[in-house]
Design an enzyme around this catalytic site. Structure first.
Site, PDB file in Angstrom:
ATOM      1  CE  LYS A  17      31.425  47.748  36.669  1.00 35.17           C
ATOM      2  NZ  LYS A  17      31.371  46.479  37.200  1.00 35.17           N
ATOM      3  CE1 TYR A  57      36.882  44.473  37.309  1.00 36.23           C
ATOM      4  CE2 TYR A  57      36.545  45.751  35.272  1.00 36.23           C
ATOM      5  CZ  TYR A  57      36.199  45.485  36.650  1.00 36.23           C
ATOM      6  OH  TYR A  57      34.546  46.656  36.782  1.00 36.23           O
ATOM      7  CG  PHE A  65      33.132  36.666  35.536  1.00 36.53           C
ATOM      8  CD1 PHE A  65      33.496  38.026  35.437  1.00 36.53           C
ATOM      9  CD2 PHE A  65      33.182  35.719  36.242  1.00 36.53           C
ATOM     10  CE1 PHE A  65      34.390  38.729  36.471  1.00 36.53           C
ATOM     11  CE2 PHE A  65      33.362  36.019  37.283  1.00 36.53           C
ATOM     12  CZ  PHE A  65      34.505  37.266  37.755  1.00 36.53           C
ATOM     13  NE  ARG A  93      32.311  46.121  47.106  1.00 36.37           N
ATOM     14  CZ  ARG A  93      32.967  45.478  46.282  1.00 36.37           C
ATOM     15  NH1 ARG A  93      33.715  46.263  45.157  1.00 36.37           N
ATOM     16  NH2 ARG A  93      32.693  44.420  46.733  1.00 36.37           N
ATOM     17  CG  ASN A 124      27.736  45.457  38.587  1.00 35.90           C
ATOM     18  OD1 ASN A 124      28.927  45.895  37.412  1.00 35.90           O
ATOM     19  ND2 ASN A 124      27.988  44.380  39.091  1.00 35.90           N
ATOM     20  CG  HIS A 127      35.155  49.044  40.357  1.00 39.65           C
ATOM     21  ND1 HIS A 127      35.502  48.101  40.237  1.00 39.65           N
ATOM     22  CD2 HIS A 127      36.211  50.274  40.787  1.00 39.65           C
ATOM     23  CE1 HIS A 127      36.488  48.097  41.323  1.00 39.65           C
ATOM     24  NE2 HIS A 127      37.023  49.106  41.102  1.00 39.65           N
ATOM     25  CD  GLU A 138      40.689  49.461  42.656  1.00 41.60           C
ATOM     26  OE1 GLU A 138      39.509  50.097  43.039  1.00 41.60           O
ATOM     27  OE2 GLU A 138      39.911  47.432  42.503  1.00 41.60           O
TER      28      GLU A 138
HETATM   29  P1  IDP Z   1      32.744  44.150  41.981  1.00 41.95           P
HETATM   30  O1  IDP Z   1      32.733  44.398  40.508  1.00 41.95           O
HETATM   31  O2  IDP Z   1      31.331  43.758  43.471  1.00 41.95           O
HETATM   32  O3  IDP Z   1      33.603  43.926  43.100  1.00 41.95           O
HETATM   33  P2  IDP Z   1      33.995  41.840  41.645  1.00 41.95           P
HETATM   34  O4  IDP Z   1      33.317  40.154  42.242  1.00 41.95           O
HETATM   35  O5  IDP Z   1      34.940  42.406  41.538  1.00 41.95           O
HETATM   36  O6  IDP Z   1      32.386  42.140  41.958  1.00 41.95           O
HETATM   37  O7  IDP Z   1      33.687  41.328  39.494  1.00 41.95           O
HETATM   38  C1  IDP Z   1      34.349  41.857  39.132  1.00 41.95           C
HETATM   39  C2  IDP Z   1      32.885  42.551  37.805  1.00 41.95           C
HETATM   40  O8  IDP Z   1      32.914  41.573  36.925  1.00 41.95           O
HETATM   41  C3  IDP Z   1      31.702  42.667  38.359  1.00 41.95           C
HETATM   42  O9  IDP Z   1      31.364  43.954  38.921  1.00 41.95           O
HETATM   43  C4  IDP Z   1      30.553  42.506  37.153  1.00 41.95           C
HETATM   44  O10 IDP Z   1      30.381  43.199  36.519  1.00 41.95           O
HETATM   45  C5  IDP Z   1      31.830  41.462  37.247  1.00 41.95           C
HETATM   46  N1  IDP Z   1      31.498  39.846  37.765  1.00 41.95           N
HETATM   47  C6  IDP Z   1      31.650  39.015  38.409  1.00 41.95           C
HETATM   48  N2  IDP Z   1      30.940  38.280  38.509  1.00 41.95           N
HETATM   49  C7  IDP Z   1      30.369  37.787  37.715  1.00 41.95           C
HETATM   50  C8  IDP Z   1      29.417  35.887  37.760  1.00 41.95           C
HETATM   51  O11 IDP Z   1      29.192  35.358  38.319  1.00 41.95           O
HETATM   52  N3  IDP Z   1      29.087  36.263  36.267  1.00 41.95           N
HETATM   53  C9  IDP Z   1      28.897  37.628  35.587  1.00 41.95           C
HETATM   54  N4  IDP Z   1      29.773  38.922  35.301  1.00 41.95           N
HETATM   55  C10 IDP Z   1      30.588  38.850  36.832  1.00 41.95           C
HETATM   56 MG    MG Z   2      35.663  44.148  42.562  1.00 40.68          MG
END
Ligand code: IDP
Ligand code: MG
Length: 147
Positions: A17, A57, A65, A93, A124, A127, A138
């Protein structure tokens, strides 16, 4: 008729990212992928178009968010990669760690390299696709004919 020695490898879509690229962590992420034994088979440095992020997304549209997430993912170049290997969807993952970098275990990409910056969206680093079907969907968004 003889059987093939192995089944075909799986594929996943990995994104470093914009926070990871900005912080100079692209090499470290790809190093971990390769050190695990997976193979990088496609690689692109690009700035995401809004249609690509909307498709990527779509499952999160409407969540609080979502807006900050799309803005963050457009905030600079990202690195998209297709990574190959048996079990790679789950395996990446596992390398990435939990979504929340504060909770992500040490030893994982998010646990070792990420933190909470007090923003509306979790930055974070990476992805990774969450299933084989997501991976194919994707990969088409970032490497398909319309990419
Ligand atoms: P993942 O990336 O671990 O699959 P997802 O639930 O698909 O997680 O969420 C996509 C992205 O959205 C996350 O990687 C993170 O950057 C952001 N995100 C997810 N949940 C939250 C939240 O509760 N607060 C803020 N950002 C979030
Ligand atoms: Mg995800």
């Amino acid at each position: 008729m003889s059987q093939p020695e192995t089944t075909a490898p799986d594929r996943t879509l990995v994104i470093v990212k914009p926070d990871g690229v900005r912080r100079g962590l692209t090499g470290e992420v790809l190093r971990r992928v390769e050190a695990k034994g997976y193979r990088v088979v496609e690689l692109r440095l690009l700035t995401a178009r809004s249609e690509q992020l909307a498709a990527h997304y779509a499952e999160h549209e409407g969540k609080p968010f979502y807006g900050p997430l799309v803005e963050f993912m457009s905030s600079g170049p990202l690195v998209a990669a297709v990574v190959e290997g048996h079990g790679v969807v789950q395996g990446f993952r596992s390398l990435a760690g939990a979504t929340d970098p504060t909770a992500a275990a040490p030893g994982t990409i998010r646990g070792d390299l990420g933190r909470d910056w007090g923003l509306k969206v979790q930055q974070n680093i990476v992805h990774g696709s969450d299933s084989a079907a997501s991976a194919e969907r994707e990969i088409d968004i970032w490497f398909g004919a319309g990419a």
